[in-house]
Scaffold this motif. Structure first.
Motif, PDB file in Angstrom:
ATOM      1  N   ASN A  30       0.812  -1.212   0.000  1.00  0.00           N
ATOM      2  CA  ASN A  30       0.000   0.000   0.000  1.00  0.00           C
ATOM      3  C   ASN A  30       0.850   1.269   0.000  1.00  0.00           C
ATOM      4  O   ASN A  30       0.523   2.238  -0.687  1.00  0.00           O
ATOM      5  N   LEU A  31       1.928   1.271   0.762  1.00  0.00           N
ATOM      6  CA  LEU A  31       2.824   2.433   0.750  1.00  0.00           C
ATOM      7  C   LEU A  31       3.436   2.633  -0.633  1.00  0.00           C
ATOM      8  O   LEU A  31       3.499   3.757  -1.140  1.00  0.00           O
ATOM      9  N   LYS A  32       3.875   1.548  -1.251  1.00  0.00           N
ATOM     10  CA  LYS A  32       4.461   1.641  -2.585  1.00  0.00           C
ATOM     11  C   LYS A  32       3.435   2.143  -3.592  1.00  0.00           C
ATOM     12  O   LYS A  32       3.758   2.965  -4.462  1.00  0.00           O
ATOM     13  N   ALA A  33       2.198   1.660  -3.478  1.00  0.00           N
ATOM     14  CA  ALA A  33       1.157   2.120  -4.386  1.00  0.00           C
ATOM     15  C   ALA A  33       0.894   3.617  -4.213  1.00  0.00           C
ATOM     16  O   ALA A  33       0.681   4.346  -5.199  1.00  0.00           O
ATOM     17  N   ALA A  34       0.922   4.089  -2.968  1.00  0.00           N
ATOM     18  CA  ALA A  34       0.738   5.530  -2.737  1.00  0.00           C
ATOM     19  C   ALA A  34       1.896   6.328  -3.313  1.00  0.00           C
ATOM     20  O   ALA A  34       1.696   7.409  -3.887  1.00  0.00           O
ATOM     21  N   VAL A  35       3.117   5.819  -3.175  1.00  0.00           N
ATOM     22  CA  VAL A  35       4.277   6.474  -3.790  1.00  0.00           C
ATOM     23  C   VAL A  35       4.114   6.515  -5.302  1.00  0.00           C
ATOM     24  O   VAL A  35       4.331   7.553  -5.940  1.00  0.00           O
ATOM     25  N   ASP A  36       3.716   5.388  -5.896  1.00  0.00           N
ATOM     26  CA  ASP A  36       3.532   5.324  -7.350  1.00  0.00           C
ATOM     27  C   ASP A  36       2.434   6.270  -7.819  1.00  0.00           C
ATOM     28  O   ASP A  36       2.441   6.718  -8.975  1.00  0.00           O
ATOM     29  N   ALA A  37       1.506   6.589  -6.915  1.00  0.00           N
ATOM     30  CA  ALA A  37       0.427   7.527  -7.243  1.00  0.00           C
ATOM     31  C   ALA A  37       0.850   8.978  -7.051  1.00  0.00           C
ATOM     32  O   ALA A  37       0.025   9.889  -7.187  1.00  0.00           O
ATOM     33  N   GLY A  38       2.124   9.200  -6.727  1.00  0.00           N
ATOM     34  CA  GLY A  38       2.641  10.563  -6.605  1.00  0.00           C
ATOM     35  C   GLY A  38       2.466  11.185  -5.238  1.00  0.00           C
ATOM     36  O   GLY A  38       2.592  12.407  -5.097  1.00  0.00           O
ATOM     37  N   MET A  39       2.209  10.359  -4.215  1.00  0.00           N
ATOM     38  CA  MET A  39       1.928  10.893  -2.884  1.00  0.00           C
ATOM     39  C   MET A  39       3.108  10.780  -1.927  1.00  0.00           C
ATOM     40  O   MET A  39       2.976  11.034  -0.732  1.00  0.00           O
ATOM     41  N   GLY A  40       4.280  10.398  -2.428  1.00  0.00           N
ATOM     42  CA  GLY A  40       5.404  10.082  -1.567  1.00  0.00           C
ATOM     43  C   GLY A  40       5.858  11.200  -0.660  1.00  0.00           C
ATOM     44  O   GLY A  40       6.357  10.938   0.443  1.00  0.00           O
ATOM     45  N   LYS A  41       5.732  12.441  -1.067  1.00  0.00           N
ATOM     46  CA  LYS A  41       6.219  13.554  -0.254  1.00  0.00           C
ATOM     47  C   LYS A  41       5.287  13.890   0.898  1.00  0.00           C
ATOM     48  O   LYS A  41       5.668  14.605   1.829  1.00  0.00           O
ATOM     49  N   GLY A  42       4.057  13.399   0.851  1.00  0.00           N
ATOM     50  CA  GLY A  42       3.118  13.681   1.927  1.00  0.00           C
ATOM     51  C   GLY A  42       3.432  12.900   3.185  1.00  0.00           C
ATOM     52  O   GLY A  42       4.117  11.867   3.151  1.00  0.00           O
ATOM     53  N   ASN A  43       2.940  13.367   4.321  1.00  0.00           N
ATOM     54  CA  ASN A  43       3.104  12.639   5.576  1.00  0.00           C
ATOM     55  C   ASN A  43       2.267  11.359   5.542  1.00  0.00           C
ATOM     56  O   ASN A  43       1.246  11.282   4.851  1.00  0.00           O
ATOM     57  N   VAL A  44       2.671  10.370   6.317  1.00  0.00           N
ATOM     58  CA  VAL A  44       2.076   9.031   6.206  1.00  0.00           C
ATOM     59  C   VAL A  44       0.547   9.036   6.379  1.00  0.00           C
ATOM     60  O   VAL A  44      -0.145   8.333   5.631  1.00  0.00           O
ATOM     61  N   PRO A  45      -0.052   9.784   7.316  1.00  0.00           N
ATOM     62  CA  PRO A  45      -1.517   9.747   7.409  1.00  0.00           C
ATOM     63  C   PRO A  45      -2.237  10.217   6.142  1.00  0.00           C
ATOM     64  O   PRO A  45      -3.434   9.927   5.972  1.00  0.00           O
ATOM     65  N   GLU A  46      -1.528  10.881   5.256  1.00  0.00           N
ATOM     66  CA  GLU A  46      -2.148  11.316   4.005  1.00  0.00           C
ATOM     67  C   GLU A  46      -2.434  10.154   3.066  1.00  0.00           C
ATOM     68  O   GLU A  46      -3.088  10.324   2.029  1.00  0.00           O
ATOM     69  N   ILE A  47      -1.978   8.947   3.434  1.00  0.00           N
ATOM     70  CA  ILE A  47      -2.355   7.758   2.667  1.00  0.00           C
ATOM     71  C   ILE A  47      -3.874   7.554   2.731  1.00  0.00           C
ATOM     72  O   ILE A  47      -4.446   6.825   1.908  1.00  0.00           O
ATOM     73  N   PHE A  48      -4.540   8.201   3.665  1.00  0.00           N
ATOM     74  CA  PHE A  48      -6.012   8.220   3.707  1.00  0.00           C
ATOM     75  C   PHE A  48      -6.584   8.625   2.351  1.00  0.00           C
ATOM     76  O   PHE A  48      -7.569   8.039   1.882  1.00  0.00           O
ATOM     77  N   ASP A  49      -5.966   9.626   1.700  1.00  0.00           N
ATOM     78  CA  ASP A  49      -6.470  10.079   0.401  1.00  0.00           C
ATOM     79  C   ASP A  49      -6.356   8.982  -0.652  1.00  0.00           C
ATOM     80  O   ASP A  49      -7.228   8.829  -1.503  1.00  0.00           O
ATOM     81  N   TYR A  50      -5.265   8.219  -0.576  1.00  0.00           N
ATOM     82  CA  TYR A  50      -5.086   7.104  -1.514  1.00  0.00           C
ATOM     83  C   TYR A  50      -6.185   6.066  -1.298  1.00  0.00           C
ATOM     84  O   TYR A  50      -6.834   5.611  -2.246  1.00  0.00           O
ATOM     85  N   PHE A  51      -6.442   5.689  -0.041  1.00  0.00           N
ATOM     86  CA  PHE A  51      -7.477   4.700   0.247  1.00  0.00           C
ATOM     87  C   PHE A  51      -8.866   5.217  -0.136  1.00  0.00           C
ATOM     88  O   PHE A  51      -9.687   4.468  -0.662  1.00  0.00           O
ATOM     89  N   ARG A  52      -9.116   6.477   0.119  1.00  0.00           N
ATOM     90  CA  ARG A  52     -10.456   7.028  -0.137  1.00  0.00           C
ATOM     91  C   ARG A  52     -10.756   7.055  -1.628  1.00  0.00           C
ATOM     92  O   ARG A  52     -11.924   6.923  -2.044  1.00  0.00           O
ATOM     93  N   GLU A  53      -9.707   7.218  -2.452  1.00  0.00           N
ATOM     94  CA  GLU A  53      -9.927   7.327  -3.891  1.00  0.00           C
ATOM     95  C   GLU A  53      -9.999   5.973  -4.601  1.00  0.00           C
ATOM     96  O   GLU A  53     -10.333   5.898  -5.781  1.00  0.00           O
ATOM     97  N   LEU A  54      -9.718   4.883  -3.877  1.00  0.00           N
ATOM     98  CA  LEU A  54      -9.783   3.561  -4.485  1.00  0.00           C
ATOM     99  C   LEU A  54     -11.222   3.130  -4.697  1.00  0.00           C
ATOM    100  O   LEU A  54     -12.083   3.352  -3.847  1.00  0.00           O
ATOM    101  N   ASP A  55     -11.488   2.470  -5.828  1.00  0.00           N
ATOM    102  CA  ASP A  55     -12.799   1.866  -6.046  1.00  0.00           C
ATOM    103  C   ASP A  55     -12.939   0.597  -5.235  1.00  0.00           C
ATOM    104  O   ASP A  55     -14.023   0.212  -4.813  1.00  0.00           O
ATOM    105  N   VAL A  56     -11.810  -0.088  -5.010  1.00  0.00           N
ATOM    106  CA  VAL A  56     -11.793  -1.307  -4.203  1.00  0.00           C
ATOM    107  C   VAL A  56     -10.761  -1.113  -3.099  1.00  0.00           C
ATOM    108  O   VAL A  56      -9.627  -0.780  -3.380  1.00  0.00           O
ATOM    109  N   ILE A  57     -11.159  -1.283  -1.870  1.00  0.00           N
ATOM    110  CA  ILE A  57     -10.235  -1.130  -0.749  1.00  0.00           C
ATOM    111  C   ILE A  57      -9.255  -2.303  -0.755  1.00  0.00           C
ATOM    112  O   ILE A  57      -9.650  -3.465  -0.686  1.00  0.00           O
ATOM    113  N   ARG A  58      -7.991  -1.998  -0.853  1.00  0.00           N
ATOM    114  CA  ARG A  58      -6.963  -3.045  -0.878  1.00  0.00           C
ATOM    115  C   ARG A  58      -6.748  -3.637   0.509  1.00  0.00           C
ATOM    116  O   ARG A  58      -6.933  -2.985   1.510  1.00  0.00           O
ATOM    117  N   LEU A  59      -6.310  -4.869   0.523  1.00  0.00           N
ATOM    118  CA  LEU A  59      -5.953  -5.506   1.779  1.00  0.00           C
ATOM    119  C   LEU A  59      -4.554  -5.092   2.166  1.00  0.00           C
ATOM    120  O   LEU A  59      -3.740  -4.786   1.334  1.00  0.00           O
TER     121      LEU A  59
END
Length: 295
Positions: free
Chosen positions: A266-295
């Motif tokens: 999940n962290l790698k996917a967020a980095v690949d989505a261009g979110m790497g510079k954000g603080n870790v709790p900002e991964i919320f945005d990555y999860f919220r934008e998914l059509d399917v919640i990843r495990l």
């Protein structure tokens, strides 16, 4: 060791503040960094800039590293004009970064061949704590070497832990970061699932925070997911790197850590989505934008 000469490589936010703390305590360190503005700031307070890692090591009783990756550390150690080329007998290298334990042990063995010691001493807490000498320091290495530099470590840390053989500090830090970043990812995902399900995020926090799930990490996740405040100063890029190191360490141990594999994916996917510079709790945005919640 009375008033040792300290060489310091790595003047990022944490390293610069650590050097400032040493300068406030009367040291005039020799420094190196690619960021010349950072170098200029500490030189203005009495530090000296070295032209190479070998030159810095040759002039130092203690060489301190506060660097980003094991790759960078190894490059500085093994370069033709690197630390190993210049370090003197009886000197001690302290690696304050988060590195791969196997790499740490290899470097320590190579330093020992030159009569130098090594301590791995990854850090807890923030750059603000570094400026005031209030870090948590997870130190490990040969007992005599640790005792030699303990007074200097205690100038940098409020809590200095002696964890045993070389590499134990980096091992502990990677386990610590696995736990912390997995907690943040899980809590951020919980807020994202609540959002998709139409459950109010504030109410979810109010319920969860009254039970055993409550923690400072939950607070950081709530601050971002509910209040829009990103106040955990640790980037998704850094978390992704540390989880990769954790998995490499686990592989070296001949086993697997499936939960860490999920966090890492999940962290790698967020980095690949261009979110790497954000603080870790900002991964919320990555999860919220998914059509399917990843495990």
């Amino acid at each position: 060791m009375t008033k040792p000469t300290i060489g310091f490589i790595g003047l990022g936010l944490m390293g610069s503040n650590m050097v400032e703390n040493l300068q406030k305590k009367g040291f005039e360190p020799i420094v190196m960094d690619l960021n010349k503005d950072a170098v200029a700031a500490v030189v203005a307070r009495g530090a000296t800039e070295a032209n190479s890692a070998a030159e810095l090591a040759a002039a130092s009783d203690i060489v301190m590293l506060c660097l980003t990756t094991s790759t960078v550390v190894e490059k500085l150690i093994y370069a033709e004009d690197g630390i190993l080329a210049g370090i003197k007998e009886g000197a001690v290298l302290i690696d304050f970064g988060t590195s791969i334990p196997a790499s740490t042990r290899k470097i320590g063995a190579d330093l020992a061949k030159k009569g130098a010691g090594m301590i791995d001493a990854p850090l807890g807490r923030t750059p603000a704590h570094a400026k005031d000498g209030l870090l948590n320091i997870m130190a490990s290495g040969d007992a005599a070497t640790f005792e030699k530099v303990k007074p200097i470590l205690e100038m940098q840390g409020e809590n200095v832990f002696n964890l045993g053989a070389l590499g134990a500090g980096h091992t502990t830090k990677l386990i610590n970061n696995f736990m912390g970043m997995t907690t943040v990812a899980a809590m951020s995902q919980a807020f994202a699932v609540a959002d998709k399900a139409g459950v109010d995020r504030q109410q979810l926090f109010d319920i969860m925070s009254t039970g055993p799930s409550n923690s400072p990490f939950m607070g950081f996740c709530k601050n971002y997911a509910v209040d829009g405040v990103s106040d955990l100063g640790f980037s998704i890029d850094n978390a992704n790197k540390d989880l990769g190191y954790f998995l490499e360490m686990v592989k070296d141990l001949g086993t697997r850590a499936q939960i860490a594999e999920g966090t890492s994916a999940n962290l790698k996917a967020a980095v690949d989505a261009g979110m790497g510079k954000g603080n870790v709790p900002e991964i919320f945005d990555y999860f919220r934008e998914l059509d399917v919640i990843r495990l």
